[in-house]
Enzyme design. Structure first.
Site, PDB file in Angstrom:
ATOM      1  N   GLU A  52       0.721  -1.240  -0.041  1.00  0.00           N
ATOM      2  CA  GLU A  52      -0.121  -0.075   0.117  1.00  0.00           C
ATOM      3  C   GLU A  52       1.040   1.252   0.103  1.00  0.00           C
ATOM      4  OE1 GLU A  52      -2.810   2.006  -0.755  1.00  0.00           O
ATOM      5  OE2 GLU A  52      -3.759   0.110  -0.144  1.00  0.00           O
ATOM      6  N   ASP A  63       1.081   4.325  -2.687  1.00  0.00           N
ATOM      7  CA  ASP A  63       0.705   5.625  -2.622  1.00  0.00           C
ATOM      8  C   ASP A  63       1.817   6.584  -2.855  1.00  0.00           C
ATOM      9  OD1 ASP A  63      -1.582   4.425  -1.764  1.00  0.00           O
ATOM     10  OD2 ASP A  63      -1.178   5.013   0.321  1.00  0.00           O
ATOM     11  N   SER A  84      -7.544   2.006  -3.794  1.00  0.00           N
ATOM     12  CA  SER A  84      -6.409   2.584  -3.209  1.00  0.00           C
ATOM     13  C   SER A  84      -5.224   3.161  -4.236  1.00  0.00           C
ATOM     14  CB  SER A  84      -5.694   1.780  -2.352  1.00  0.00           C
ATOM     15  OG  SER A  84      -5.560   0.511  -2.766  1.00  0.00           O
TER      16      SER A  84
END
Length: 606
Positions: free
Chosen positions: A299, A303, A518
Site C-alpha cells: 500500500e 501511494d 487505493s
C-alpha cells in the site's frame, strides 16, 4: 506483563478512597447491536489499559461549517478567505460548563488533571485507565470480542452520570467495532510483455470524446506517463519553489521504502532519480520507518511512488502512525484499541504546516462505526480541510472508496454477505464505507482501461449517517429501484474517480501490478497537487475543501464515464451516468463527476 498493570489498578483504587465519589444516577448514552460476525471471546482483563477518549460538544460547529462552505464556494465573495487556527479552535472549543462538569466527574474517580491530555481546542480529553475503573465510570462491562482471528476490547452499551450526560458527546473505545484496515489492493503476478503487446505500442488509442491520444500499453500497465496522457497533463512540470506540498498518511506498520522509490523513479521519473529525490518522514505516535525490504508495504509503495512520482519536485511527506491493532488476548497488555486515524488527526490538526494535498487508503465499513463516532470524526475532517497552511493555504483531504461495489462485490442474492446491523440480519443493506462517506473529504472511485469505464470493484452509493441532497440522481432511476437497500437522504459517493488497476510499482526491488481504489486516491491527490501548483504560481491560495468547487465551477473539467457498474449485495449495483445537474454532494454512484481533465481544470481553477 499483566502483573505490572495491577500496580496501576491498585494506585487508582487507593486514590479513589481519598476522594468523594460522584454519587449520581447513570443514564444510557449509547447502545448498539453487536455487528454481524462478532462474538464474545471472554471478559476483558480488569488490568487491561484503555486509552479512553472523551469528546465534549463543540459549541459552535454549525458556525464553523457555515464558514467552511462560504470560503470553499468559488462564487462566494469570501472564497479563499480562511480563518486562523486560533479562530477555528475557538469555534470548536467546548462550553466552560461542559469542561467543568467532565473534569469534576473525572476527579471523582481519582483521575488527576496531570493524567489528562487535551486536544488543541480542548474538545477531546484523553486518559489511559484500567478496564475495571472504566467499567465503573461508564456503568458497563467490557468483553474481548472475536471475529475471523481479530480480537478487540469493546462494550455494546455505556452510561454516564445524569449531571454529565449532556456535557459529553461520545466516549470511545466503547461501541466502535470497526477494525480499521487497509482496503483491498490486489497484487497481480508480473508477466513478460508479449510480442503482440510490443506491436501495439505503435498503435495508440484515440478518444474522440476527450480528444486525447494514449499509448496502447496503458490498457495493460499504468505508469506515470499513462496517467499524464489519460488526464491531459503531458508536459506540465510543477515548481519546487512556490510552497506546494503533498502527503501520504499510512498506518498499521505498512512501510514505505526509499530504495523502492528510487527504483520506481529510475523506471518512470528519470529527473527524480537523477536528483535522488525522497520524502520527509514524520512519525506520529511512535510510528516506525523500517527500511527492511522484507517489510516494504504494498500500500505504501503504491501511494508514495505514484503520488510523489506525479508531482516531482513538489515537497512530499510520508506520515507513519504507530499502533498495530487488533488486541491479541495472549499478550496481556494489548496494543492501543483506538482508531489510529484519530491519533493522526490529533497530530495533523496541531501541525504548523501540513501538506496541501493528503491521501490515505484506509477505512471501515460504515455500519461498524457508531453514528456518534462517525459524525464527530467527520467534524474533525472539517477542521482539517479548513486549516490554514503556509499562511494562506488550506488542506485537501482525499479518501478512497471501499473496493466492494455497493457492498460485498457479489451480485448473487443467494451468496451475498450484505447484512443489516440492526439485530435482524436482513439481507437488504448496501454497505457504505467510512470515512469516505463524510462530506468534508473527497471520495475517489475507480476506472479502468482507455477509453475509461467504471471498474466493478469501485465502491459507491449512499452513506447512512450524513444527510445530503441526492434527489437529482434518484429522479433518474426507475421508481422503486433498490428500495430499502440504501438511505436516499444520505451523502452520495464517490465524488470523483481515477484509474485504479494495473499500476506498475516496485516492492523489495521487484516490479508488480497492483490495483484497487487505493490506487485511485494517491493518483487523484497528485493531480490536485498540480492544480495547487498552478494556483500558487499566480499568487492564489491552494484549493482547500474541494467538493463545493468540483460540484459547481469545476464540474466541466471532468471526463464523463458512461460505461460500467458496481455489483454487490445481490444486485448489479449502480450504473454510471452522464454528468447531470448536480446539487452539492450528490453524484453518480460509481464514478462521481468523472475523471480529471487536467488541461481543463487548470484553466477553471486559475
Amino acid at each position: 506483563m499483566w502483573a505490572r498493570n495491577v500496580v496501576s489498578v491498585l494506585a487508582f483504587s487507593a486514590l479513589a478512597l481519598a476522594l468523594p465519589s460522584q454519587n449520581c444516577e447513570h443514564k444510557v448514552k449509547e447502545t448498539i447491536v453487536p455487528p454481524r460476525g462478532w462474538t464474545i471471546f471472554g471478559p476483558a482483563p480488569p488490568d487491561h489499559l484503555i486509552k479512553l477518549r472523551i469528546g465534549l460538544p463543540q459549541s459552535n460547529f454549525d458556525l464553523l461549517e457555515e464558514h467552511l462552505y462560504a470560503i470553499s464556494d468559488p462564487y462566494h465573495d469570501r472564497y479563499g478567505a480562511h480563518l486562523t487556527t486560533e479562530e477555528i479552535h475557538e469555534l470548536v472549543a467546548p462550553h466552560p460548563d461542559s469542561v467543568g462538569a467532565v473534569e469534576n466527574w473525572l476527579a471523582s474517580h481519582a483521575i488527576a488533571d496531570t493524567d489528562i491530555t487535551r486536544s488543541a481546542a480542548g474538545d477531546w480529553l484523553t486518559v489511559t485507565l484500567p478496564v475495571n475503573l472504566v467499567e465503573k465510570m461508564l456503568d458497563t462491562k467490557y468483553h474481548i470480542w472475536h471475529k475471523n482471528g481479530e480480537y478487540i476490547v469493546r462494550t455494546t452499551s455505556y452510561s454516564l452520570p445524569k449531571n454529565v450526560h449532556d456535557h459529553v458527546e461520545l466516549v470511545q473505545p466503547t461501541t466502535m467495532f470497526g477494525t480499521f484496515r487497509k482496503l483491498k489492493s490486489t497484487i497481480h503476478s508480473v508477466s513478460p510483455i508479449t510480442s503482440q503487446a510490443e506491436s501495439q505500442k505503435n498503435q495508440p488509442f484515440f478518444d474522440s470524446t476527450t480528444g486525447l491520444t494514449v499509448d496502447a500499453s496503458c490498457n495493460t500497465t499504468i505508469t506515470i506517463t499513462c496517467l499524464q496522457q489519460i488526464y491531459n497533463a503531458v508536459g506540465y512540470t510543477p515548481s519546487a519553489n512556490v510552497g506546494n506540498s503533498i502527503g501520504i498518511a499510512a498506518y498499521l506498520e505498512d512501510f514505505a521504502n526509499r530504495a523502492d522509490l528510487q527504483t520506481f523513479f529510475e523506471d518512470q521519473v528519470p529527473a527524480a532519480a537523477a536528483a535522488n529525490a525522497t520524502y520527509q518522514f514524520i512519525s506520529v505516535k511512535d510510528g516506525l520507518d523500517s527500511q527492511d525490504p522484507a517489510q516494504a508495504g504494498a500500500e505504501s509503495a503504491l501511494d508514495t511512488q505514484f503520488a510523489f512520482g506525479l508531482t516531482f519536485p513538489v515537497a512530499s511527506t510520508f506520515f507513519s502512525t504507530g499502533g498495530r491493532p487488533p488486541f491479541i488476548p495472549s499478550e496481556g497488555t494489548p496494543t492501543d484499541t483506538n482508531e489510529p486515524y484519530t491519533d493522526w488527526l490529533d497530530f495533523v490538526l496541531s501541525h504548523p504546516s501540513p501538506p496541501l494535498s493528503i491521501s490515505t487508503s484506509y477505512g471501515d465499513e460504515e455500519q461498524t462505526v457508531p453514528e456518534s463516532f462517525a459524525k464527530r470524526a467527520c467534524a474533525e475532517f472539517a477542521q482539517l480541510v479548513f486549516m490554514p497552511s503556509y499562511g494562506s493555504s488550506l488542506i485537501i483531504y482525499l479518501f478512497l472508496c471501499a473496493d466492494g461495489g455497493v457492498g460485498d462485490g457479489d451480485p448473487d442474492p443467494e451468496t451475498t454477505e450484505c447484512i443489516t446491523n440492526d439485530g435482524l440480519n436482513r439481507v437488504i443493506s448496501f454497505l457504505g464505507g467510512f470515512p469516505a462517506s463524510c462530506p468534508f473529504v473527497t471520495a475517489v472511485g475507480g476506472t479502468i482501461l482507455f477509453p475509461e469505464q467504471g471498474v466493478d470493484f469501485s465502491g459507491g452509493g449512499y452513506c447512512y449517517f450524513i444527510d445530503a441532497a441526492v434527489q437529482a440522481f434518484l429522479d433518474k432511476l426507475p421508481p422503486g429501484t433498490y428500495s430499502g437497500l440504501f438511505n436516499p437522504n444520505g451523502r452520495a459517493f464517490p465524488d470523483v474517480s481515477a484509474q485504479s488497476d494495473f499500476f506498475r510499482i516496485f516492492i523489495a526491488g521487484q516490479p508488480f501490478h497492483i490495483g484497487g481504489t487505493s490506487a485511485s486516491s494517491p493518483a487523484f491527490a497528485g493531480f490536485v497537487a498540480l492544480l495547487n501548483d498552478a494556483r500558487l504560481r499566480k499568487g492564489l491560495p491552494s484549493l482547500g475543501f474541494l467538493n463545493p468547487l468540483f460540484y459547481s465551477k469545476a464540474a466541466a473539467g471532468f471526463n464523463d464515464i458512461t460505461v460500467g457498474n458496481n455489483p454487490g449485495c445481490g444486485t448489479p449495483g449502480f450504473n454510471v451516468r452522464t454528468r447531470f445537474e448536480l446539487s452539492l454532494l450528490a453524484n453518480s454512484f460509481l464514478t462521481g463527476l468523472g475523471t480529471p481533465n487536467f488541461g481543463k481544470l487548470v484553466k477553471l481553477v486559475t
